[in-house]
Design an enzyme around this catalytic site. Structure first.
Site, PDB file in Angstrom:
ATOM      1  N   MET A 178       0.699  -1.177   0.187  1.00  0.00           N
ATOM      2  CA  MET A 178       0.025   0.048   0.168  1.00  0.00           C
ATOM      3  C   MET A 178       1.029   1.338   0.020  1.00  0.00           C
ATOM      4  O   MET A 178       0.329   2.396  -0.355  1.00  0.00           O
ATOM      5  CB  MET A 178      -0.727  -0.036   1.247  1.00  0.00           C
ATOM      6  CG  MET A 178      -2.517   0.567   0.946  1.00  0.00           C
ATOM      7  SD  MET A 178      -3.073  -1.005   0.269  1.00  0.00           S
ATOM      8  CE  MET A 178      -3.377  -2.097   1.595  1.00  0.00           C
ATOM      9  N   PRO A 179       2.215   1.318   0.499  1.00  0.00           N
ATOM     10  CA  PRO A 179       2.893   2.552   0.289  1.00  0.00           C
ATOM     11  C   PRO A 179       2.790   3.096  -1.163  1.00  0.00           C
ATOM     12  O   PRO A 179       2.887   2.892  -1.962  1.00  0.00           O
ATOM     13  CB  PRO A 179       4.025   2.096   0.756  1.00  0.00           C
ATOM     14  CG  PRO A 179       4.174   0.817   1.350  1.00  0.00           C
ATOM     15  CD  PRO A 179       2.926   0.006   0.616  1.00  0.00           C
ATOM     16  N   TYR A 180       2.975   4.571  -0.803  1.00  0.00           N
ATOM     17  CA  TYR A 180       2.922   5.605  -1.895  1.00  0.00           C
ATOM     18  C   TYR A 180       4.395   6.408  -1.426  1.00  0.00           C
ATOM     19  O   TYR A 180       4.283   7.020  -0.464  1.00  0.00           O
ATOM     20  CB  TYR A 180       1.872   6.458  -2.120  1.00  0.00           C
ATOM     21  CG  TYR A 180       2.066   7.530  -2.998  1.00  0.00           C
ATOM     22  CD1 TYR A 180       2.533   8.767  -2.515  1.00  0.00           C
ATOM     23  CD2 TYR A 180       1.798   7.267  -4.553  1.00  0.00           C
ATOM     24  CE1 TYR A 180       2.624   9.793  -3.455  1.00  0.00           C
ATOM     25  CE2 TYR A 180       2.088   8.464  -5.267  1.00  0.00           C
ATOM     26  CZ  TYR A 180       2.499   9.628  -4.832  1.00  0.00           C
ATOM     27  OH  TYR A 180       2.581  10.618  -5.710  1.00  0.00           O
ATOM     28  N   PHE A 190       4.013   1.794  -4.657  1.00  0.00           N
ATOM     29  CA  PHE A 190       4.182   2.754  -5.670  1.00  0.00           C
ATOM     30  C   PHE A 190       5.670   3.416  -5.208  1.00  0.00           C
ATOM     31  O   PHE A 190       5.477   4.059  -4.115  1.00  0.00           O
ATOM     32  CB  PHE A 190       3.049   3.722  -5.719  1.00  0.00           C
ATOM     33  CG  PHE A 190       1.856   3.011  -6.621  1.00  0.00           C
ATOM     34  CD1 PHE A 190       2.050   1.593  -7.205  1.00  0.00           C
ATOM     35  CD2 PHE A 190       0.802   3.867  -6.941  1.00  0.00           C
ATOM     36  CE1 PHE A 190       0.687   1.087  -7.539  1.00  0.00           C
ATOM     37  CE2 PHE A 190      -0.150   3.307  -7.109  1.00  0.00           C
ATOM     38  CZ  PHE A 190      -0.371   1.943  -7.771  1.00  0.00           C
TER      39      PHE A 190
END
Lengths: 75, 75, 75, 75, 75, 75
Positions: free
Chosen positions: B1-3, B41
């Protein structure tokens, strides 16, 4: 420490105007928040008018409408 | 989930360096936060040196000053 | 000069993990791009799981589904 | 008042598609949150495939792998 | 049309200082770029000092070090 | 691959409204750009009304003015 992002449409902003935005945005946070200019970032992001929408329309379309309405006023 | 957004000045960063940033930034959040790489991402935003200000000046101006001070040291 | 933004869901990330992200993200751009750590920003943005969507669902919903499927496996 | 940023890879998005994204993203916040379209911004940021990483690889690399796997299926 | 994001550490910024930042940042783009204030957004994002890193350390740690060095100067 | 950020003022947006924003914003990029929902992020950032300025004033101030003008209309 401040990070200031200024997003504007890509419409011929001069290098001098950019320098003025950088300088005065830095001065603003130094004066109001007593921040250190040496660690104050100012980023200017110029966005294509096709890629910026307001009121559901791209700025490209809005500018075309504005240009037409100005022509009608002259006629 | 990290951006993860990495903003840097546009100064000839190679495709290989970009791949290394993407790979290692992903590994960092996988290792430290146990995140799933498949939904991690990493975006690299290269910003023109006219459009990035530090200490109230554009990086373009800062680089010119740095170049001059290096020349004086050589003379 | 780099600005690194790490957006993650707000799920009990410890102060120590944050320090590790800050330290290693800084080391990454110093090592790969030869940047000055003194003017390298790393920001961590923790986003509520209601406010982060993947595949059309909030992470809150996804976590609930994951929890249920784990329970079924145990029964 | 909403500000909507849509980041996508730079892969030949047409002006018409951009207008549709702008229009429908604006309609979404007007319908769901009763916002004023006149002060609703939609920005589309097209990111080079070298500069966007997923699962530790750039989208450029992923697209090349996808193209190869499609070729093998045809042979 | 401008969108201005001011990210600062969450360190007791008053409502009055925020109003001054909003007002003067708006005036800046009106004066320098002849923009319409009615469609000029200024957002202030206050970031926890644990979540902002400079030179590889969180601002929380840096502030603690600054406080200690000030005490030594007084003794 | 899309990353969609929706910034709105923090004014009692319900969990249900957030789910609708997430769902429909994802559907929009799937329909218009044929993107994979599994790797489509939608983030909702709720910003305090003191921290969002339009036309040089905070939304807090604007809401107070709107409330007063409504009262006058009723009297």
């Amino acid at each position: 420490m401040p990070y200031i992002l200024i997003q504007i449409t890509k419409e011929n902003v001069s290098q001098q105007q950019k320098q003025q935005l950088i300088q005065e945005a830095t001065e603003l946070v130094v004066r109001v928040l007593d921040k250190d200019p040496a660690t104050t970032f100012v980023l200017i992001d110029e966005v294509d008018t096709d890629n910026w929408g307001v009121a559901g329309e791209s700025v490209t379309t809005l500018r075309q409408k504005q240009a037409k309405s100005t022509v009608h006023q002259v006629e």
